[in-house]
Design a protein around this motif. Structure first.
Motif, PDB file in Angstrom:
ATOM      1  N   SER A  56       0.820  -1.204   0.000  1.00  0.00           N
ATOM      2  CA  SER A  56       0.000   0.000   0.000  1.00  0.00           C
ATOM      3  C   SER A  56       0.857   1.259   0.000  1.00  0.00           C
ATOM      4  O   SER A  56       0.611   2.201  -0.765  1.00  0.00           O
ATOM      5  N   LEU A  57       1.899   1.294   0.840  1.00  0.00           N
ATOM      6  CA  LEU A  57       2.788   2.457   0.889  1.00  0.00           C
ATOM      7  C   LEU A  57       3.528   2.647  -0.431  1.00  0.00           C
ATOM      8  O   LEU A  57       3.652   3.773  -0.924  1.00  0.00           O
ATOM      9  N   ALA A  58       4.034   1.558  -0.995  1.00  0.00           N
ATOM     10  CA  ALA A  58       4.807   1.662  -2.237  1.00  0.00           C
ATOM     11  C   ALA A  58       3.955   2.196  -3.379  1.00  0.00           C
ATOM     12  O   ALA A  58       4.426   2.967  -4.216  1.00  0.00           O
ATOM     13  N   SER A  59       2.682   1.814  -3.423  1.00  0.00           N
ATOM     14  CA  SER A  59       1.824   2.210  -4.545  1.00  0.00           C
ATOM     15  C   SER A  59       1.209   3.590  -4.369  1.00  0.00           C
ATOM     16  O   SER A  59       0.797   4.211  -5.346  1.00  0.00           O
ATOM     17  N   ARG A  60       1.171   4.106  -3.126  1.00  0.00           N
ATOM     18  CA  ARG A  60       0.436   5.348  -2.886  1.00  0.00           C
ATOM     19  C   ARG A  60       1.252   6.478  -2.277  1.00  0.00           C
ATOM     20  O   ARG A  60       0.897   7.648  -2.440  1.00  0.00           O
ATOM     21  N   SER A  61       2.315   6.166  -1.554  1.00  0.00           N
ATOM     22  CA  SER A  61       2.956   7.205  -0.742  1.00  0.00           C
ATOM     23  C   SER A  61       4.034   7.994  -1.469  1.00  0.00           C
ATOM     24  O   SER A  61       4.295   9.142  -1.137  1.00  0.00           O
ATOM     25  N   GLY A  62       4.727   7.380  -2.434  1.00  0.00           N
ATOM     26  CA  GLY A  62       5.850   8.041  -3.078  1.00  0.00           C
ATOM     27  C   GLY A  62       7.106   8.079  -2.232  1.00  0.00           C
ATOM     28  O   GLY A  62       8.089   8.741  -2.581  1.00  0.00           O
ATOM     29  N   MET A  63       7.126   7.364  -1.101  1.00  0.00           N
ATOM     30  CA  MET A  63       8.318   7.307  -0.244  1.00  0.00           C
ATOM     31  C   MET A  63       9.424   6.525  -0.942  1.00  0.00           C
ATOM     32  O   MET A  63       9.146   5.599  -1.704  1.00  0.00           O
ATOM     33  N   PRO A  64      10.710   6.853  -0.679  1.00  0.00           N
ATOM     34  CA  PRO A  64      11.801   6.039  -1.209  1.00  0.00           C
ATOM     35  C   PRO A  64      11.681   4.601  -0.708  1.00  0.00           C
ATOM     36  O   PRO A  64      11.308   4.370   0.449  1.00  0.00           O
ATOM     37  N   PRO A  65      11.990   3.630  -1.557  1.00  0.00           N
ATOM     38  CA  PRO A  65      11.806   2.219  -1.171  1.00  0.00           C
ATOM     39  C   PRO A  65      12.509   1.833   0.127  1.00  0.00           C
ATOM     40  O   PRO A  65      11.934   1.118   0.953  1.00  0.00           O
ATOM     41  N   ASN A  67      13.185   3.691   2.663  1.00  0.00           N
ATOM     42  CA  ASN A  67      12.448   4.257   3.790  1.00  0.00           C
ATOM     43  C   ASN A  67      11.241   3.401   4.129  1.00  0.00           C
ATOM     44  O   ASN A  67      10.915   3.178   5.303  1.00  0.00           O
ATOM     45  N   ILE A  68      10.563   2.923   3.080  1.00  0.00           N
ATOM     46  CA  ILE A  68       9.419   2.039   3.308  1.00  0.00           C
ATOM     47  C   ILE A  68       9.868   0.748   3.973  1.00  0.00           C
ATOM     48  O   ILE A  68       9.267   0.288   4.950  1.00  0.00           O
ATOM     49  N   LEU A  69      10.942   0.164   3.460  1.00  0.00           N
ATOM     50  CA  LEU A  69      11.431  -1.106   4.001  1.00  0.00           C
ATOM     51  C   LEU A  69      11.849  -0.958   5.462  1.00  0.00           C
ATOM     52  O   LEU A  69      11.566  -1.822   6.298  1.00  0.00           O
ATOM     53  N   GLN A 113      19.061  -2.378   5.602  1.00  0.00           N
ATOM     54  CA  GLN A 113      19.473  -1.867   6.906  1.00  0.00           C
ATOM     55  C   GLN A 113      20.549  -0.788   6.760  1.00  0.00           C
ATOM     56  O   GLN A 113      21.631  -0.871   7.328  1.00  0.00           O
ATOM     57  N   GLY A 114      20.258   0.243   5.979  1.00  0.00           N
ATOM     58  CA  GLY A 114      21.262   1.248   5.690  1.00  0.00           C
ATOM     59  C   GLY A 114      22.081   0.782   4.510  1.00  0.00           C
ATOM     60  O   GLY A 114      21.657   0.906   3.380  1.00  0.00           O
ATOM     61  N   TRP A 115      23.222   0.217   4.765  1.00  0.00           N
ATOM     62  CA  TRP A 115      24.010  -0.338   3.665  1.00  0.00           C
ATOM     63  C   TRP A 115      24.205  -1.835   3.810  1.00  0.00           C
ATOM     64  O   TRP A 115      24.651  -2.493   2.890  1.00  0.00           O
ATOM     65  N   ARG A 116      23.861  -2.398   4.971  1.00  0.00           N
ATOM     66  CA  ARG A 116      24.063  -3.828   5.190  1.00  0.00           C
ATOM     67  C   ARG A 116      22.836  -4.625   4.774  1.00  0.00           C
ATOM     68  O   ARG A 116      21.712  -4.196   4.957  1.00  0.00           O
ATOM     69  N   GLN A 117      23.078  -5.783   4.258  1.00  0.00           N
ATOM     70  CA  GLN A 117      22.022  -6.720   3.917  1.00  0.00           C
ATOM     71  C   GLN A 117      21.643  -7.500   5.161  1.00  0.00           C
ATOM     72  O   GLN A 117      22.475  -7.730   6.038  1.00  0.00           O
ATOM     73  N   ALA A 142      23.297   3.795  -2.534  1.00  0.00           N
ATOM     74  CA  ALA A 142      22.555   2.892  -3.415  1.00  0.00           C
ATOM     75  C   ALA A 142      21.562   2.039  -2.643  1.00  0.00           C
ATOM     76  O   ALA A 142      20.526   1.648  -3.160  1.00  0.00           O
ATOM     77  N   GLY A 143      21.888   1.739  -1.379  1.00  0.00           N
ATOM     78  CA  GLY A 143      20.999   0.884  -0.608  1.00  0.00           C
ATOM     79  C   GLY A 143      20.920  -0.506  -1.194  1.00  0.00           C
ATOM     80  O   GLY A 143      21.904  -1.055  -1.672  1.00  0.00           O
ATOM     81  N   GLY A 144      19.724  -1.079  -1.187  1.00  0.00           N
ATOM     82  CA  GLY A 144      19.543  -2.438  -1.693  1.00  0.00           C
ATOM     83  C   GLY A 144      18.748  -2.466  -2.959  1.00  0.00           C
ATOM     84  O   GLY A 144      17.747  -3.189  -3.052  1.00  0.00           O
ATOM     85  N   SER A 145      19.140  -1.677  -3.960  1.00  0.00           N
ATOM     86  CA  SER A 145      18.409  -1.621  -5.223  1.00  0.00           C
ATOM     87  C   SER A 145      19.078  -2.501  -6.274  1.00  0.00           C
ATOM     88  O   SER A 145      20.300  -2.619  -6.311  1.00  0.00           O
ATOM     89  N   CYS A 146      18.249  -3.099  -7.127  1.00  0.00           N
ATOM     90  CA  CYS A 146      18.774  -3.905  -8.222  1.00  0.00           C
ATOM     91  C   CYS A 146      19.188  -2.985  -9.366  1.00  0.00           C
ATOM     92  O   CYS A 146      18.391  -2.173  -9.840  1.00  0.00           O
ATOM     93  N   GLN A 147      20.439  -3.117  -9.800  1.00  0.00           N
ATOM     94  CA  GLN A 147      20.980  -2.284 -10.863  1.00  0.00           C
ATOM     95  C   GLN A 147      21.038  -3.076 -12.175  1.00  0.00           C
ATOM     96  O   GLN A 147      21.242  -4.283 -12.174  1.00  0.00           O
ATOM     97  N   GLY A 148      20.858  -2.363 -13.304  1.00  0.00           N
ATOM     98  CA  GLY A 148      20.987  -2.991 -14.612  1.00  0.00           C
ATOM     99  C   GLY A 148      19.684  -3.421 -15.239  1.00  0.00           C
ATOM    100  O   GLY A 148      19.687  -4.010 -16.331  1.00  0.00           O
ATOM    101  N   LEU A 149      18.559  -3.132 -14.597  1.00  0.00           N
ATOM    102  CA  LEU A 149      17.270  -3.474 -15.208  1.00  0.00           C
ATOM    103  C   LEU A 149      17.018  -2.572 -16.414  1.00  0.00           C
ATOM    104  O   LEU A 149      17.253  -1.361 -16.346  1.00  0.00           O
TER     105      LEU A 149
END
Length: 208
Positions: A56-65, A67-69, A113-117, A142-149
């Motif tokens: 719900s937050l991801a689809s409506r809030s516009g918060m960075p991922p 921050n939501i996690l 968790q910031g930069w740690r997995q 970068a956090g935990g984002s998938c790169q190269g998509l």
């Protein structure tokens, strides 16, 4: 007469103590799985709440991922999410190809968790970053984002959710919550068979 009555009471008390000693271990063995079952149900309910609120937050809030996690993980106690949990957010879109619409992955983020997995990191059931030239970003920014998509194209990876149900250009967010449940008494041999082991991998997903 009084002595006979006293002896009878002592014999009854002794018999009751023996019966209790025999029955109590059986009662405990029956009660222990109930405790584990209740803990597992509690964990499942928390994961379901995390996945629904996250989608719900991801689809409506516009918060960075991230921050939501982080906000979702903060609502997880008494679960030990840093040690035994993982959360994914995946952005999915319907993409017209030929005569049909394919559900493709546009973005994927995992709780870092910031930069740690997290110490427990099962692969997403929707799509696993790390294939097709993609990789998990590292570093505090970068956090935990998938790169190269590649974005919405015929080269985009297919999402293993909602096949054929999205219209061309329709966007949804899927949130997955994983937890490694540690049963206290699973597998314990009670003399007439082992107590069933619950888990260990619990999972919930919601799509908005």
């Amino acid at each position: 007469m009084a002595g006979s009555l006293g002896n009878s009471r002592k014999r009854a008390a002794g018999a009751a103590a023996v019966e209790l000693a025999v029955v109590l271990p059986v009662l405990l063995m029956l009660a222990l799985p109930v405790v584990d079952f209740a803990r597992a149900i509690q964990a499942e309910l928390i994961l379901a709440s995390i996945s629904r609120e996250g989608a719900s937050l991801a689809s409506r809030s516009g918060m960075p991922p991230q921050n939501i996690l982080s906000a979702l993980a903060a609502t997880s106690p008494p679960l030990d999410m840093p040690g035994k949990g993982m959360i994914y957010i995946t952005k999915i879109m319907g993409h017209q190809e030929g005569g049909g619409v394919r559900s493709v992955v546009l973005e994927q983020h995992r709780w870092a968790q910031g930069w740690r997995q997290s110490a427990y990191s099962p692969a997403s059931a929707i799509w696993n970053c790390g294939s097709g030239g993609t990789s998990w970003a590292t570093g505090t920014d970068a956090g935990g984002s998938c790169q190269g998509l590649p974005g919405a194209s015929n080269a985009s990876p297919t999402a293993n959710v909602m096949p054929g149900k999205l219209a061309d250009g329709e966007l949804v967010y899927a949130v997955e919550a994983f937890y490694r449940f540690s049963g206290l008494f699973g597998g314990l041999d009670v003399g007439f068979g082992a107590v069933p082991r619950l888990g260990p991998d619990l999972y919930s997903m919601a799509v908005f």
